[in-house]
Design an enzyme around this catalytic site. Structure first.
Site, PDB file in Angstrom:
ATOM      1  N   ALA A  45       0.851  -1.199   0.000  1.00  0.00           N
ATOM      2  CA  ALA A  45       0.000   0.000   0.000  1.00  0.00           C
ATOM      3  C   ALA A  45       0.881   1.241   0.000  1.00  0.00           C
ATOM      4  O   ALA A  45       1.785   1.379   0.828  1.00  0.00           O
ATOM      5  CB  ALA A  45      -0.896   0.003   1.237  1.00  0.00           C
ATOM      6  N   GLU A 192      17.607  14.273   8.081  1.00  0.00           N
ATOM      7  CA  GLU A 192      16.432  14.519   7.241  1.00  0.00           C
ATOM      8  C   GLU A 192      16.521  15.957   6.726  1.00  0.00           C
ATOM      9  O   GLU A 192      17.210  16.792   7.317  1.00  0.00           O
ATOM     10  CB  GLU A 192      15.150  14.402   8.088  1.00  0.00           C
ATOM     11  CG  GLU A 192      15.024  13.117   8.873  1.00  0.00           C
ATOM     12  CD  GLU A 192      14.852  11.913   7.987  1.00  0.00           C
ATOM     13  OE1 GLU A 192      14.226  12.032   6.919  1.00  0.00           O
ATOM     14  OE2 GLU A 192      15.378  10.848   8.349  1.00  0.00           O
ATOM     15  N   LYS A 207      13.077   6.572  21.087  1.00  0.00           N
ATOM     16  CA  LYS A 207      13.758   5.271  21.216  1.00  0.00           C
ATOM     17  C   LYS A 207      13.985   4.937  22.695  1.00  0.00           C
ATOM     18  O   LYS A 207      13.818   3.789  23.131  1.00  0.00           O
ATOM     19  CB  LYS A 207      15.087   5.309  20.462  1.00  0.00           C
ATOM     20  CG  LYS A 207      14.907   5.487  18.949  1.00  0.00           C
ATOM     21  CD  LYS A 207      16.228   5.816  18.267  1.00  0.00           C
ATOM     22  CE  LYS A 207      16.021   6.180  16.809  1.00  0.00           C
ATOM     23  NZ  LYS A 207      17.194   6.788  16.180  1.00  0.00           N
ATOM     24  N   GLY A 306      19.424   3.774   7.863  1.00  0.00           N
ATOM     25  CA  GLY A 306      19.835   3.329   6.526  1.00  0.00           C
ATOM     26  C   GLY A 306      18.957   2.196   6.028  1.00  0.00           C
ATOM     27  O   GLY A 306      18.409   1.426   6.813  1.00  0.00           O
TER      28      GLY A 306
HETATM   29  N1  HSE Z   1      17.183   9.958  12.018  1.00  0.00           N
HETATM   30  C1  HSE Z   1      17.634   8.902  12.880  1.00  0.00           C
HETATM   31  C2  HSE Z   1      19.109   9.065  13.176  1.00  0.00           C
HETATM   32  C3  HSE Z   1      17.412   7.533  12.293  1.00  0.00           C
HETATM   33  O1  HSE Z   1      19.740  10.001  12.714  1.00  0.00           O
HETATM   34  O2  HSE Z   1      19.634   8.242  13.922  1.00  0.00           O
HETATM   35  C4  HSE Z   1      16.008   7.113  12.394  1.00  0.00           C
HETATM   36  O3  HSE Z   1      15.571   7.143  13.716  1.00  0.00           O
END
Ligand code: HSE
Length: 433
Positions: A45, A192, A207, A306
């Site tokens: 999807a 990002e 996390k 990754g």
């Molecule tokens: N953007 C996160 C990092 C990876 O730089 O570790 C995804 O959680």
């Protein structure tokens, strides 16, 4: 006998979703042998099938309707990789209520709404697997859930955001400013394009919340977690910390206070001693140190993001869900014949360090070199320290790649030379990858 086919509905075909598809295909044979199931992604999807993608959408599997995954009675595992917390929540809830196992890599979803989702999972007798939600390819969830199950977890200290670790590493090692290091991380695709959640600490906090909840069996509310990012770290802080013998890392810290039973959960840029093993975790790598009351300290290191590392974790969860759904292979060791025999040590090839104690007179080195030459063993370098006793000298030779069986024969011959005393010392130079 053909293996039972297990149908999987994949929601999302971004970087990780495409990696899951690609790598299930790549290791199909291995997965079949290990799980006892034929893993088949039967529907995918996506919001926009026309979007240009690095990896083309497989033909004939695509739908734009998430409900198609939930309503397909043949699908027994739904993999949620769409991100966000609203549509993703609805999808996971509906999948569990339809009797499907769920795999998700969505850390924000679990940190913010995990309590609701795990209650739904329990009520429906279906599991949620989430290895990819914490530290990408590092198998930290299964380690805490399974391998450390007999321990009270005393603390978890982790470098769990690769973007921040990259920025801090570049500030430390190349003297970059925070802004320059961030721009570099973005240009390399580590951060990002909107790196807000990375640098303000919340990606790491999500996390940490999942790890804390897993470790202590109760959901840690987001508003009880102290979170600071790395935005205010200046090059001068890095330099002063180094002068004082410390490295600055963004740490997720989960700490049990044994006297009160309370749990501290926080994310903060922190000084750690430069010689501490976590100081050597550089660039985009993640590492998590878990301390258990029985096991002591354990350390998990690897790629925290990754396509391939993260899809490795998603695939592990799919395999778990598959074996849970159809336990055709017991836990333990699945025997198969995909690999060859154990290599005899004689055929194992490496470079070597060889130290020979030989008489200190002309021609000795040539005799040793002649033996090596007869066995076609190349010499990379030779050292002979000037200060030695009157009669014997140590000669250290670094030898080129050769099979151990050949080296051993050559060594036997060198040991028999009348100019050599004691047994030569041979050590392997390991190519640690
Ligand atoms: N953007 C996160 C990092 C990876 O730089 O570790 C995804 O959680």
């Amino acid at each position: 006998m053909s293996e039972p086919s297990l149908k999987i509905g994949l929601a999302g075909f971004g970087n990780v979703g495409a990696g899951v598809y690609k790598n299930i295909e790549k290791n199909r044979h291995l997965l079949r042998e290990r799980t006892g199931c034929e893993l088949e992604i039967s529907k995918i999807a996506v919001r926009d099938p026309a979007k240009s993608r690095e990896f083309a959408l497989p033909e004939g599997l695509v739908t734009t309707n998430l409900e198609d995954l939930v309503n397909d009675p043949d699908i027994s595992i739904v993999v949620e990789l769409i991100g966000g917390t609203d549509r993703a929540f609805d999808l996971v809830k509906a999948a569990l209520e339809s009797g499907k196992a769920v795999v998700t890599g969505n850390k924000a979803l679990l940190a913010e709404r995990g309590q609701e989702l795990f209650a739904i999972a329990e009520a429906n007798g279906r599991p949620i697997h989430y290895e990819a939600a914490v530290a990408g390819g590092i198998p930290i969830i299964k380690a805490v859930q399974e391998s450390l199950i007999g321990n009270h977890i005393q603390s978890v200290v982790g470098i769990i955001n690769g973007t921040c670790n990259y920025i801090l590493t570049r500030m430390t090692e190349a003297g970059l400013t925070y802004e320059a290091a961030l721009a570099e991380a973005q240009s390399l695709g580590y951060a990002e394009s909107d790196p807000t959640l990375d640098i303000n600490g919340w990606d790491a906090a999500h996390k940490a919340i999942i790890l804390a909840s897993l470790s202590y069996g109760r959901w840690v509310p987001c508003d009880r977690v102290h979170v600071e990012g790395i935005e205010s770290i200046k090059a001068e802080d890095i330099a002063f910390a180094a002068e004082l013998g410390y490295t600055i890392k963004l740490l997720g810290v989960i700490q049990l206070h044994e006297d009160s039973g309370s749990i501290e959960v926080r994310v903060q840029p922190s000084l750690i001693p430069a010689e501490h093993i976590l100081s050597s975790v550089k660039g985009v790598f993640n590492a998590i140190m878990v301390r258990g009351d029985i096991v002591g300290n354990t350390l998990f290191y690897g790629s925290g993001a990754g396509q391939d590392p993260t899809s490795s974790s998603v695939i592990a969860d799919i395999a778990d869900a598959a074996m849970w759904t159809q336990p055709t292979r017991g836990a333990g060791l699945a025997t198969h014949h995909l690999y060859g025999e154990t290599l005899p040590i004689e055929e194992s090839v490496s470079k070597y360090y060889l130290r020979v104690e030989a008489e200190d007179r002309p021609g000795v080195l040539a005799r040793i070199a002649t033996v090596l030459g007869e066995f076609e063993i190349g010499i990379l370098s030779v050292i002979q320290p000037e200060d030695h006793d009157e009669k014997y000298a140590a000669i250290v030779l670094m030898l080129h790649y050769a099979p151990y069986g050949i080296i051993r024969e050559a060594l036997e011959r060198i040991g028999q030379l009348d100019c050599v005393r004691n047994r030569p010392v041979l050590l392997r130079v390991e190519d640690v990858k």
